[in-house]
Design a protein around this motif. Structure first.
Motif, mmCIF file in Angstrom:
data_model
loop_
_atom_site.group_PDB
_atom_site.id
_atom_site.type_symbol
_atom_site.label_atom_id
_atom_site.label_comp_id
_atom_site.label_asym_id
_atom_site.label_seq_id
_atom_site.Cartn_x
_atom_site.Cartn_y
_atom_site.Cartn_z
ATOM 1 N N PHE A 41 1.198 -1.125 0.231
ATOM 2 C CA PHE A 41 -0.258 -0.099 0.261
ATOM 3 C C PHE A 41 0.773 1.708 -0.150
ATOM 4 O O PHE A 41 0.468 2.195 -0.300
ATOM 5 N N ARG A 42 1.574 1.190 0.562
ATOM 6 C CA ARG A 42 3.152 2.291 1.225
ATOM 7 C C ARG A 42 3.312 2.874 -0.369
ATOM 8 O O ARG A 42 3.631 3.724 -1.499
ATOM 9 N N LEU A 43 4.577 1.505 -1.058
ATOM 10 C CA LEU A 43 5.117 1.219 -2.541
ATOM 11 C C LEU A 43 3.644 2.309 -3.484
ATOM 12 O O LEU A 43 3.675 2.728 -4.447
ATOM 13 N N VAL A 44 2.238 1.229 -3.604
ATOM 14 C CA VAL A 44 1.198 2.197 -4.544
ATOM 15 C C VAL A 44 1.064 3.265 -4.171
ATOM 16 O O VAL A 44 0.693 4.470 -5.367
ATOM 17 N N ALA A 45 1.057 3.466 -3.098
ATOM 18 C CA ALA A 45 0.411 5.285 -2.623
ATOM 19 C C ALA A 45 1.394 6.176 -3.286
ATOM 20 O O ALA A 45 1.703 7.566 -3.898
ATOM 21 N N ASP A 46 2.885 5.605 -2.800
ATOM 22 C CA ASP A 46 4.211 6.885 -3.074
ATOM 23 C C ASP A 46 3.611 6.775 -5.017
ATOM 24 O O ASP A 46 4.066 8.065 -5.116
ATOM 25 N N LEU A 72 -6.042 0.368 6.421
ATOM 26 C CA LEU A 72 -5.009 0.497 5.188
ATOM 27 C C LEU A 72 -5.066 1.782 4.021
ATOM 28 O O LEU A 72 -4.594 2.326 4.072
ATOM 29 N N ALA A 73 -6.454 1.082 3.295
ATOM 30 C CA ALA A 73 -6.645 2.243 1.848
ATOM 31 C C ALA A 73 -6.971 3.495 2.912
ATOM 32 O O ALA A 73 -7.134 4.269 2.192
ATOM 33 N N GLU A 74 -7.779 3.771 3.932
ATOM 34 C CA GLU A 74 -8.008 5.354 4.691
ATOM 35 C C GLU A 74 -6.784 6.311 4.785
ATOM 36 O O GLU A 74 -6.700 6.855 4.524
ATOM 37 N N GLY A 75 -5.719 4.891 5.495
ATOM 38 C CA GLY A 75 -4.559 5.629 6.138
ATOM 39 C C GLY A 75 -3.457 5.964 4.559
ATOM 40 O O GLY A 75 -3.313 6.679 4.706
ATOM 41 N N PHE A 76 -3.918 5.651 3.662
ATOM 42 C CA PHE A 76 -2.803 6.110 2.542
ATOM 43 C C PHE A 76 -3.727 6.294 1.664
ATOM 44 O O PHE A 76 -2.887 6.594 0.573
ATOM 45 N N GLY A 77 -4.643 6.754 1.577
ATOM 46 C CA GLY A 77 -5.596 7.468 0.186
ATOM 47 C C GLY A 77 -5.636 6.843 -0.407
ATOM 48 O O GLY A 77 -6.105 7.442 -2.084
#
Length: 206
Positions: A22-27, A52-57
């Motif tokens: 999730f972090r990689l996808v958001a970045d 996770l979805a809410e945290g990473f938008g």
């Protein structure tokens, strides 16, 4: 008609923790994620997926049921039970689409369930269960089909479909023609390139 969201499949990093993906996808600037259910407990927990979805938008646009070879024992071995669990998780996490693979040729009961019983599950839950187009396996000089829904004719009667462009290439189908044939039954696309050498290579587009 609104433009489709571009999702990144967590299957690309199935051995990594879901939070890492999730972090990689958001970045990387993607709109959202297709979550593959794996051995990672986070991928099986709808509350964790939602957080996770809410945290990473990010939007989670689809949940891929555990029906790949590497995930075949996830949530048991009964294909109907796998779909039931996946639909329950998707409903709890607010995910609109569950992606599944079609029955193997010897799973006649599963095939009947998809046609006769699945529409009631979708009506009750509001979740679309979309079936992928598959492909033959090259053995020597001949193609061997393992899935009863390998031929596009056998996908008739299934209301929601997934176009996998790499699978179409292996089956020697033009993805544009498959898209036209699926018409308004198309709910999701697995977009990747293919090396054109007879196997499912799932390469980055281009």
């Amino acid at each position: 008609m609104p433009s489709p969201n571009v999702l990144f499949s967590s299957a690309a990093f199935f051995a990594r923790p879901l939070a890492w993906t999730f972090r990689l996808v958001a970045d990387a600037g993607f709109d959202g994620v297709e979550v593959m259910v794996t051995k990672d407990p986070d991928s099986q927990d709808p509350r964790r997926i939602r957080r996770l979805a809410e945290g990473f938008g990010l939007e989670v646009g689809a949940l891929h049921a555990p029906c790949l070879l590497m995930t075949r024992r996830g949530w048991g071995t009964d294909p109907v039970r796998k779909i039931d669990r996946s639909v329950e998780a998707a409903a709890d996490a607010g995910i609109p689409v569950v992606v599944v693979h079609p029955p193997y040729r010897w799973q006649a009961g599963f095939r009947r369930w998809l046609i006769e019983d699945l529409p009631r599950v979708e009506e009750r839950t509001g979740i679309a269960v979309a079936v992928e187009n598959m492909f033959p396996v090259r053995v020597g000089r001949r193609d061997v089909t393992f899935h009863s829904n390998q031929d596009l004719d056998q996908l008739e009667g299934i209301p929601h479909l997934v176009l996998d462009t790499s699978h179409a290439a292996v089956a020697r189908h033009d993805p544009v023609d498959v898209r036209r044939r699926f018409a308004d039954r198309l709910r999701h696309v697995h977009l990747s390139d293919n090396a054109g050498r007879g196997w499912d290579s799932h390469l980055p587009p281009g």
